[in-house]
Write a protein that holds these residues in place. Structure first.
Motif, PDB file in Angstrom:
ATOM      1  N   THR A 145       0.827  -1.206   0.000  1.00  0.00           N
ATOM      2  CA  THR A 145       0.000   0.000   0.000  1.00  0.00           C
ATOM      3  C   THR A 145       0.862   1.257   0.000  1.00  0.00           C
ATOM      4  OG1 THR A 145      -1.718  -1.188   1.230  1.00  0.00           O
ATOM      5  CG2 THR A 145      -1.854   1.215   1.196  1.00  0.00           C
ATOM      6  N   ALA A 146       1.958   1.239   0.776  1.00  0.00           N
ATOM      7  CA  ALA A 146       2.871   2.380   0.799  1.00  0.00           C
ATOM      8  C   ALA A 146       3.537   2.578  -0.557  1.00  0.00           C
ATOM      9  CB  ALA A 146       3.926   2.187   1.886  1.00  0.00           C
ATOM     10  N   ALA A 147       3.890   1.479  -1.225  1.00  0.00           N
ATOM     11  CA  ALA A 147       4.492   1.586  -2.557  1.00  0.00           C
ATOM     12  C   ALA A 147       3.509   2.201  -3.548  1.00  0.00           C
ATOM     13  CB  ALA A 147       4.954   0.213  -3.041  1.00  0.00           C
ATOM     14  N   LEU A 148       2.236   1.846  -3.424  1.00  0.00           N
ATOM     15  CA  LEU A 148       1.219   2.461  -4.288  1.00  0.00           C
ATOM     16  C   LEU A 148       1.102   3.945  -3.999  1.00  0.00           C
ATOM     17  CD1 LEU A 148      -1.582  -0.269  -4.178  1.00  0.00           C
ATOM     18  CD2 LEU A 148      -0.036   0.251  -6.075  1.00  0.00           C
ATOM     19  N   GLY A 149       1.154   4.319  -2.707  1.00  0.00           N
ATOM     20  CA  GLY A 149       1.123   5.732  -2.358  1.00  0.00           C
ATOM     21  C   GLY A 149       2.324   6.475  -2.902  1.00  0.00           C
ATOM     22  N   ALA A 150       3.489   5.818  -2.933  1.00  0.00           N
ATOM     23  CA  ALA A 150       4.692   6.449  -3.470  1.00  0.00           C
ATOM     24  C   ALA A 150       4.633   6.604  -4.983  1.00  0.00           C
ATOM     25  CB  ALA A 150       5.917   5.617  -3.086  1.00  0.00           C
ATOM     26  N   THR A 151       3.788   5.840  -5.636  1.00  0.00           N
ATOM     27  CA  THR A 151       3.641   5.912  -7.096  1.00  0.00           C
ATOM     28  C   THR A 151       2.591   6.937  -7.518  1.00  0.00           C
ATOM     29  OG1 THR A 151       4.216   3.558  -7.201  1.00  0.00           O
ATOM     30  CG2 THR A 151       3.225   4.527  -9.170  1.00  0.00           C
ATOM     31  N   LEU A 152       1.605   7.176  -6.644  1.00  0.00           N
ATOM     32  CA  LEU A 152       0.459   8.022  -7.004  1.00  0.00           C
ATOM     33  C   LEU A 152       0.823   9.374  -7.608  1.00  0.00           C
ATOM     34  CD1 LEU A 152      -2.617   8.761  -6.868  1.00  0.00           C
ATOM     35  CD2 LEU A 152      -2.129   9.662  -4.575  1.00  0.00           C
ATOM     36  N   PRO A 153       1.750  10.168  -7.028  1.00  0.00           N
ATOM     37  CA  PRO A 153       1.980  11.514  -7.574  1.00  0.00           C
ATOM     38  C   PRO A 153       2.421  11.529  -9.036  1.00  0.00           C
ATOM     39  CG  PRO A 153       2.895  11.356  -5.374  1.00  0.00           C
ATOM     40  CD  PRO A 153       2.497   9.966  -5.775  1.00  0.00           C
ATOM     41  N   ASP A 154       3.072  10.470  -9.502  1.00  0.00           N
ATOM     42  CA  ASP A 154       3.544  10.447 -10.892  1.00  0.00           C
ATOM     43  C   ASP A 154       2.548   9.801 -11.845  1.00  0.00           C
ATOM     44  OD1 ASP A 154       5.875  11.713 -10.204  1.00  0.00           O
ATOM     45  OD2 ASP A 154       7.078   9.888 -10.067  1.00  0.00           O
ATOM     46  N   LEU A 155       1.401   9.374 -11.327  1.00  0.00           N
ATOM     47  CA  LEU A 155       0.425   8.689 -12.181  1.00  0.00           C
ATOM     48  C   LEU A 155      -0.111   9.566 -13.307  1.00  0.00           C
ATOM     49  CD1 LEU A 155      -1.184   6.116 -12.716  1.00  0.00           C
ATOM     50  CD2 LEU A 155      -2.903   6.932 -11.073  1.00  0.00           C
ATOM     51  N   ALA A 175       2.205   7.592 -21.580  1.00  0.00           N
ATOM     52  CA  ALA A 175       1.691   6.433 -22.323  1.00  0.00           C
ATOM     53  C   ALA A 175       0.833   6.884 -23.499  1.00  0.00           C
ATOM     54  CB  ALA A 175       0.878   5.549 -21.374  1.00  0.00           C
ATOM     55  N   TRP A 176       0.011   7.901 -23.272  1.00  0.00           N
ATOM     56  CA  TRP A 176      -0.806   8.444 -24.361  1.00  0.00           C
ATOM     57  C   TRP A 176       0.072   9.022 -25.461  1.00  0.00           C
ATOM     58  CZ3 TRP A 176      -0.923  13.767 -25.505  1.00  0.00           C
ATOM     59  CH2 TRP A 176      -1.827  14.136 -26.501  1.00  0.00           C
ATOM     60  N   LEU A 177       1.154   9.697 -25.082  1.00  0.00           N
ATOM     61  CA  LEU A 177       2.039  10.301 -26.068  1.00  0.00           C
ATOM     62  C   LEU A 177       2.731   9.238 -26.912  1.00  0.00           C
ATOM     63  CD1 LEU A 177       3.305  12.935 -27.128  1.00  0.00           C
ATOM     64  CD2 LEU A 177       5.080  12.688 -25.372  1.00  0.00           C
ATOM     65  N   TRP A 178       3.140   8.144 -26.278  1.00  0.00           N
ATOM     66  CA  TRP A 178       3.817   7.079 -27.015  1.00  0.00           C
ATOM     67  C   TRP A 178       2.893   6.383 -28.014  1.00  0.00           C
ATOM     68  CZ3 TRP A 178       8.706   5.219 -27.632  1.00  0.00           C
ATOM     69  CH2 TRP A 178       9.695   5.792 -26.834  1.00  0.00           C
ATOM     70  N   LEU A 215      -2.885  19.612 -14.249  1.00  0.00           N
ATOM     71  CA  LEU A 215      -3.575  19.948 -13.012  1.00  0.00           C
ATOM     72  C   LEU A 215      -3.644  18.774 -12.026  1.00  0.00           C
ATOM     73  CD1 LEU A 215      -6.436  22.248 -14.349  1.00  0.00           C
ATOM     74  CD2 LEU A 215      -4.201  22.887 -13.392  1.00  0.00           C
ATOM     75  N   PRO A 216      -3.977  17.550 -12.470  1.00  0.00           N
ATOM     76  CA  PRO A 216      -3.908  16.423 -11.523  1.00  0.00           C
ATOM     77  C   PRO A 216      -2.496  16.183 -11.003  1.00  0.00           C
ATOM     78  CG  PRO A 216      -5.239  15.841 -13.428  1.00  0.00           C
ATOM     79  CD  PRO A 216      -4.582  17.147 -13.755  1.00  0.00           C
ATOM     80  N   ASP A 217      -1.493  16.423 -11.861  1.00  0.00           N
ATOM     81  CA  ASP A 217      -0.109  16.260 -11.422  1.00  0.00           C
ATOM     82  C   ASP A 217       0.236  17.274 -10.328  1.00  0.00           C
ATOM     83  OD1 ASP A 217       2.756  15.231 -11.953  1.00  0.00           O
ATOM     84  OD2 ASP A 217       2.971  17.394 -12.226  1.00  0.00           O
ATOM     85  N   ALA A 218      -0.214  18.523 -10.508  1.00  0.00           N
ATOM     86  CA  ALA A 218       0.040  19.550  -9.500  1.00  0.00           C
ATOM     87  C   ALA A 218      -0.660  19.213  -8.187  1.00  0.00           C
ATOM     88  CB  ALA A 218      -0.418  20.911 -10.015  1.00  0.00           C
ATOM     89  N   ALA A 219      -1.890  18.716  -8.277  1.00  0.00           N
ATOM     90  CA  ALA A 219      -2.630  18.358  -7.065  1.00  0.00           C
ATOM     91  C   ALA A 219      -1.959  17.204  -6.328  1.00  0.00           C
ATOM     92  CB  ALA A 219      -4.064  17.989  -7.428  1.00  0.00           C
ATOM     93  N   ALA A 220      -1.490  16.208  -7.081  1.00  0.00           N
ATOM     94  CA  ALA A 220      -0.874  15.041  -6.452  1.00  0.00           C
ATOM     95  C   ALA A 220       0.472  15.359  -5.822  1.00  0.00           C
ATOM     96  CB  ALA A 220      -0.703  13.926  -7.482  1.00  0.00           C
ATOM     97  N   HIS A 221       1.137  16.440  -6.259  1.00  0.00           N
ATOM     98  CA  HIS A 221       2.435  16.826  -5.712  1.00  0.00           C
ATOM     99  C   HIS A 221       2.317  17.957  -4.682  1.00  0.00           C
ATOM    100  CE1 HIS A 221       4.078  14.549  -9.153  1.00  0.00           C
ATOM    101  NE2 HIS A 221       5.154  14.443  -8.414  1.00  0.00           N
ATOM    102  N   SER A 222       1.116  18.246  -4.232  1.00  0.00           N
ATOM    103  CA  SER A 222       0.912  19.331  -3.280  1.00  0.00           C
ATOM    104  C   SER A 222       0.813  18.787  -1.850  1.00  0.00           C
ATOM    105  CB  SER A 222      -0.366  20.095  -3.622  1.00  0.00           C
ATOM    106  OG  SER A 222      -0.687  21.029  -2.609  1.00  0.00           O
TER     107      SER A 222
END
Length: 234
Positions: free
Chosen positions: A26-36, A43-46, A69-76
Protein backbone atom coordinates in the motif's frame (compact mmCIF):
# COMPACT_ATOMS: atom_id res chain seq x y z
CA UNK A 1 13.75 10.67 -8.05
CA UNK A 2 12.40 8.26 -10.64
CA UNK A 3 9.03 6.60 -10.12
CA UNK A 4 10.36 3.05 -9.88
CA UNK A 5 12.85 4.15 -7.22
CA UNK A 6 10.08 5.73 -5.17
CA UNK A 7 8.05 2.51 -5.25
CA UNK A 8 10.86 -0.02 -4.81
CA UNK A 9 12.69 1.77 -1.99
CA UNK A 10 9.45 2.46 -0.11
CA UNK A 11 8.42 -1.19 -0.33
CA UNK A 12 11.87 -2.45 0.63
CA UNK A 13 12.20 -0.07 3.57
CA UNK A 14 8.92 -1.16 5.12
CA UNK A 15 9.54 -4.87 4.58
CA UNK A 16 13.04 -4.70 6.01
CA UNK A 17 11.69 -3.13 9.21
CA UNK A 18 9.27 -6.06 9.42
CA UNK A 19 6.08 -4.28 8.41
CA UNK A 20 3.34 -6.49 6.89
CA UNK A 21 3.51 -7.10 3.18
CA UNK A 22 0.08 -5.57 2.61
CA UNK A 23 1.15 -2.34 4.35
CA UNK A 24 4.39 -2.18 2.35
CA UNK A 25 2.51 -2.70 -0.92
CA UNK A 26 0.00 0.00 0.00
CA UNK A 27 2.87 2.38 0.80
CA UNK A 28 4.49 1.59 -2.56
CA UNK A 29 1.22 2.46 -4.29
CA UNK A 30 1.12 5.73 -2.36
CA UNK A 31 4.69 6.45 -3.47
CA UNK A 32 3.64 5.91 -7.10
CA UNK A 33 0.46 8.02 -7.00
CA UNK A 34 1.98 11.51 -7.57
CA UNK A 35 3.54 10.45 -10.89
CA UNK A 36 0.42 8.69 -12.18
CA UNK A 37 -1.02 11.65 -14.17
CA UNK A 38 2.16 12.29 -16.18
CA UNK A 39 2.70 8.55 -16.48
CA UNK A 40 -0.67 8.22 -18.19
CA UNK A 41 0.21 11.24 -20.31
CA UNK A 42 3.49 9.66 -21.38
CA UNK A 43 1.69 6.43 -22.32
CA UNK A 44 -0.81 8.44 -24.36
CA UNK A 45 2.04 10.30 -26.07
CA UNK A 46 3.82 7.08 -27.02
CA UNK A 47 0.67 5.76 -28.69
CA UNK A 48 0.70 8.73 -31.08
CA UNK A 49 4.44 9.17 -31.65
CA UNK A 50 6.97 6.44 -32.26
CA UNK A 51 9.86 8.24 -30.51
CA UNK A 52 8.68 11.36 -28.67
CA UNK A 53 11.34 13.79 -27.51
CA UNK A 54 11.57 15.62 -24.22
CA UNK A 55 10.22 18.72 -25.95
CA UNK A 56 7.21 16.70 -27.16
CA UNK A 57 6.62 15.53 -23.59
CA UNK A 58 6.82 19.06 -22.15
CA UNK A 59 4.45 20.43 -24.79
CA UNK A 60 1.91 17.62 -25.20
CA UNK A 61 1.76 16.31 -21.62
CA UNK A 62 2.97 19.00 -19.23
CA UNK A 63 1.30 21.66 -21.36
CA UNK A 64 -2.16 20.08 -21.20
CA UNK A 65 -4.42 20.85 -18.27
CA UNK A 66 -5.87 17.33 -18.25
CA UNK A 67 -2.46 16.04 -17.14
CA UNK A 68 -0.89 19.14 -15.57
CA UNK A 69 -3.58 19.95 -13.01
CA UNK A 70 -3.91 16.42 -11.52
CA UNK A 71 -0.11 16.26 -11.42
CA UNK A 72 0.04 19.55 -9.50
CA UNK A 73 -2.63 18.36 -7.06
CA UNK A 74 -0.87 15.04 -6.45
CA UNK A 75 2.43 16.83 -5.71
CA UNK A 76 0.91 19.33 -3.28
CA UNK A 77 1.41 19.06 0.47
CA UNK A 78 -2.07 20.53 0.84
CA UNK A 79 -3.59 17.54 -0.98
CA UNK A 80 -1.59 15.20 1.25
CA UNK A 81 -2.87 17.01 4.36
CA UNK A 82 -6.46 16.74 3.16
CA UNK A 83 -6.07 13.04 2.47
CA UNK A 84 -4.55 12.56 5.94
CA UNK A 85 -7.69 14.05 7.51
CA UNK A 86 -9.92 11.73 5.50
CA UNK A 87 -7.85 8.56 6.01
CA UNK A 88 -6.89 9.05 9.66
CA UNK A 89 -7.49 5.96 11.74
CA UNK A 90 -7.26 3.65 8.72
CA UNK A 91 -4.41 1.12 8.80
CA UNK A 92 -4.24 0.79 5.01
CA UNK A 93 -4.64 4.53 4.61
CA UNK A 94 -1.73 5.16 6.95
CA UNK A 95 0.62 3.10 4.79
CA UNK A 96 -0.62 4.86 1.65
CA UNK A 97 0.02 8.27 3.24
CA UNK A 98 3.54 7.23 4.30
CA UNK A 99 4.43 6.37 0.71
CA UNK A 100 2.84 9.55 -0.65
CA UNK A 101 4.62 11.76 1.90
CA UNK A 102 7.96 10.10 1.17
CA UNK A 103 7.51 10.81 -2.54
CA UNK A 104 6.77 14.50 -1.96
CA UNK A 105 9.75 14.95 0.38
CA UNK A 106 12.18 13.30 -2.03
CA UNK A 107 10.82 15.29 -4.97
CA UNK A 108 11.16 18.46 -2.90
CA UNK A 109 14.88 17.70 -2.57
CA UNK A 110 15.60 16.46 -6.11
CA UNK A 111 13.56 18.61 -8.54
CA UNK A 112 14.79 21.95 -9.84
CA UNK A 113 13.47 23.48 -13.07
CA UNK A 114 10.68 20.87 -13.17
CA UNK A 115 9.63 21.39 -9.53
CA UNK A 116 5.89 21.50 -8.85
CA UNK A 117 4.17 24.17 -6.72
CA UNK A 118 4.40 22.46 -3.34
CA UNK A 119 1.37 24.32 -1.92
CA UNK A 120 -0.87 24.32 -4.99
CA UNK A 121 -3.54 25.69 -5.48
CA UNK A 122 -3.01 28.36 -2.81
CA UNK A 123 0.49 29.26 -4.00
CA UNK A 124 2.15 29.00 -7.38
CA UNK A 125 5.55 29.45 -5.75
CA UNK A 126 7.93 26.54 -6.26
CA UNK A 127 11.02 25.60 -4.32
CA UNK A 128 13.73 24.80 -6.87
CA UNK A 129 16.27 22.46 -5.36
CA UNK A 130 19.95 23.08 -6.16
CA UNK A 131 20.12 19.34 -6.88
CA UNK A 132 18.20 17.71 -9.72
CA UNK A 133 17.76 13.98 -10.26
CA UNK A 134 18.17 14.42 -14.04
CA UNK A 135 19.60 17.85 -14.97
CA UNK A 136 23.35 17.65 -15.52
CA UNK A 137 23.81 21.33 -14.80
CA UNK A 138 22.42 20.68 -11.31
CA UNK A 139 24.39 17.57 -10.35
CA UNK A 140 21.99 15.26 -12.17
CA UNK A 141 24.67 12.72 -13.04
CA UNK A 142 25.79 12.41 -9.42
CA UNK A 143 22.18 12.21 -8.24
CA UNK A 144 21.41 9.42 -10.73
CA UNK A 145 24.45 7.43 -9.62
CA UNK A 146 23.49 7.90 -5.96
CA UNK A 147 19.89 6.86 -6.62
CA UNK A 148 20.80 3.64 -8.40
CA UNK A 149 23.60 2.90 -5.95
CA UNK A 150 21.01 3.07 -3.18
CA UNK A 151 18.82 0.63 -5.09
CA UNK A 152 21.77 -1.71 -5.58
CA UNK A 153 22.76 -1.55 -1.90
CA UNK A 154 19.20 -2.29 -0.81
CA UNK A 155 19.14 -5.27 -3.17
CA UNK A 156 22.49 -6.52 -1.86
CA UNK A 157 21.28 -6.20 1.73
CA UNK A 158 18.08 -8.09 0.95
CA UNK A 159 20.03 -10.89 -0.75
CA UNK A 160 22.47 -11.09 2.18
CA UNK A 161 19.59 -11.37 4.63
CA UNK A 162 18.00 -14.05 2.45
CA UNK A 163 21.20 -16.11 2.45
CA UNK A 164 21.52 -15.71 6.20
CA UNK A 165 17.94 -16.87 6.62
CA UNK A 166 18.59 -19.92 4.44
CA UNK A 167 21.66 -20.79 6.49
CA UNK A 168 19.73 -20.50 9.75
CA UNK A 169 16.80 -22.55 8.52
CA UNK A 170 19.09 -25.33 7.23
CA UNK A 171 21.22 -25.51 10.38
CA UNK A 172 20.46 -28.56 12.59
CA UNK A 173 18.45 -27.79 15.72
CA UNK A 174 18.38 -29.86 18.91
CA UNK A 175 15.43 -32.19 19.30
CA UNK A 176 12.78 -30.97 21.67
CA UNK A 177 10.03 -32.96 23.32
CA UNK A 178 6.63 -31.73 22.18
CA UNK A 179 4.31 -30.54 24.98
CA UNK A 180 2.02 -33.31 26.14
CA UNK A 181 -1.13 -31.22 25.68
CA UNK A 182 -0.29 -30.14 22.16
CA UNK A 183 -1.40 -32.09 19.15
CA UNK A 184 0.64 -29.90 16.79
CA UNK A 185 3.58 -31.42 15.03
CA UNK A 186 6.73 -29.48 14.27
CA UNK A 187 6.48 -25.70 14.11
CA UNK A 188 8.57 -22.77 13.00
CA UNK A 189 11.20 -22.98 15.75
CA UNK A 190 13.84 -21.03 13.87
CA UNK A 191 11.58 -18.51 12.16
CA UNK A 192 13.43 -19.25 8.93
CA UNK A 193 10.69 -19.79 6.30
CA UNK A 194 8.69 -16.63 7.02
CA UNK A 195 11.90 -14.60 7.19
CA UNK A 196 13.05 -16.03 3.86
CA UNK A 197 9.74 -15.24 2.18
CA UNK A 198 9.98 -11.62 3.31
CA UNK A 199 13.54 -10.97 2.16
CA UNK A 200 13.10 -12.86 -1.11
CA UNK A 201 10.05 -10.73 -1.86
CA UNK A 202 12.11 -7.60 -1.21
CA UNK A 203 14.95 -8.95 -3.36
CA UNK A 204 12.65 -9.68 -6.27
CA UNK A 205 11.02 -6.24 -6.07
CA UNK A 206 14.36 -4.46 -6.06
CA UNK A 207 15.81 -6.63 -8.83
CA UNK A 208 12.89 -5.80 -11.12
CA UNK A 209 12.84 -2.11 -10.20
CA UNK A 210 16.53 -1.26 -10.44
CA UNK A 211 17.55 -1.22 -14.12
CA UNK A 212 20.45 0.82 -15.37
CA UNK A 213 19.43 4.47 -15.84
CA UNK A 214 18.02 5.06 -19.29
CA UNK A 215 16.45 7.91 -21.17
CA UNK A 216 12.71 7.64 -21.78
CA UNK A 217 12.78 10.40 -24.39
CA UNK A 218 15.38 11.23 -27.00
CA UNK A 219 17.19 14.45 -26.25
CA UNK A 220 17.23 17.10 -28.96
CA UNK A 221 20.25 18.83 -27.44
CA UNK A 222 23.84 17.82 -27.07
CA UNK A 223 24.56 15.92 -23.89
CA UNK A 224 27.15 18.54 -23.04
CA UNK A 225 24.66 21.39 -23.25
CA UNK A 226 22.93 22.03 -19.87
CA UNK A 227 19.11 22.02 -19.88
CA UNK A 228 17.33 25.32 -20.14
CA UNK A 229 15.48 26.35 -16.99
CA UNK A 230 11.96 27.02 -18.22
CA UNK A 231 9.12 28.21 -16.09
CA UNK A 232 5.85 26.28 -16.41
CA UNK A 233 3.42 28.09 -14.06
CA UNK A 234 0.29 26.22 -13.14
Amino acid sequence: MRTYSHAALTYAALRLIDRPGSEAMTAALGATLPDLPVGLGAAWLWTGKHSPTRKDFDREVCGRSIFRLPDAAAHSFLSLSGAALVLRGSGAGRGFLVGWAGHLILDFLTHSSDARPQFWPLLKWRFKSPVSYRERARHGRIAAVAEHTLLALALALALALALAGLWRSSAPTPRRRAPAASGACGGNLSGGPSFNRRVFTVSAALLVASPAPSRYFKSEQSLRKPPVDQENPI
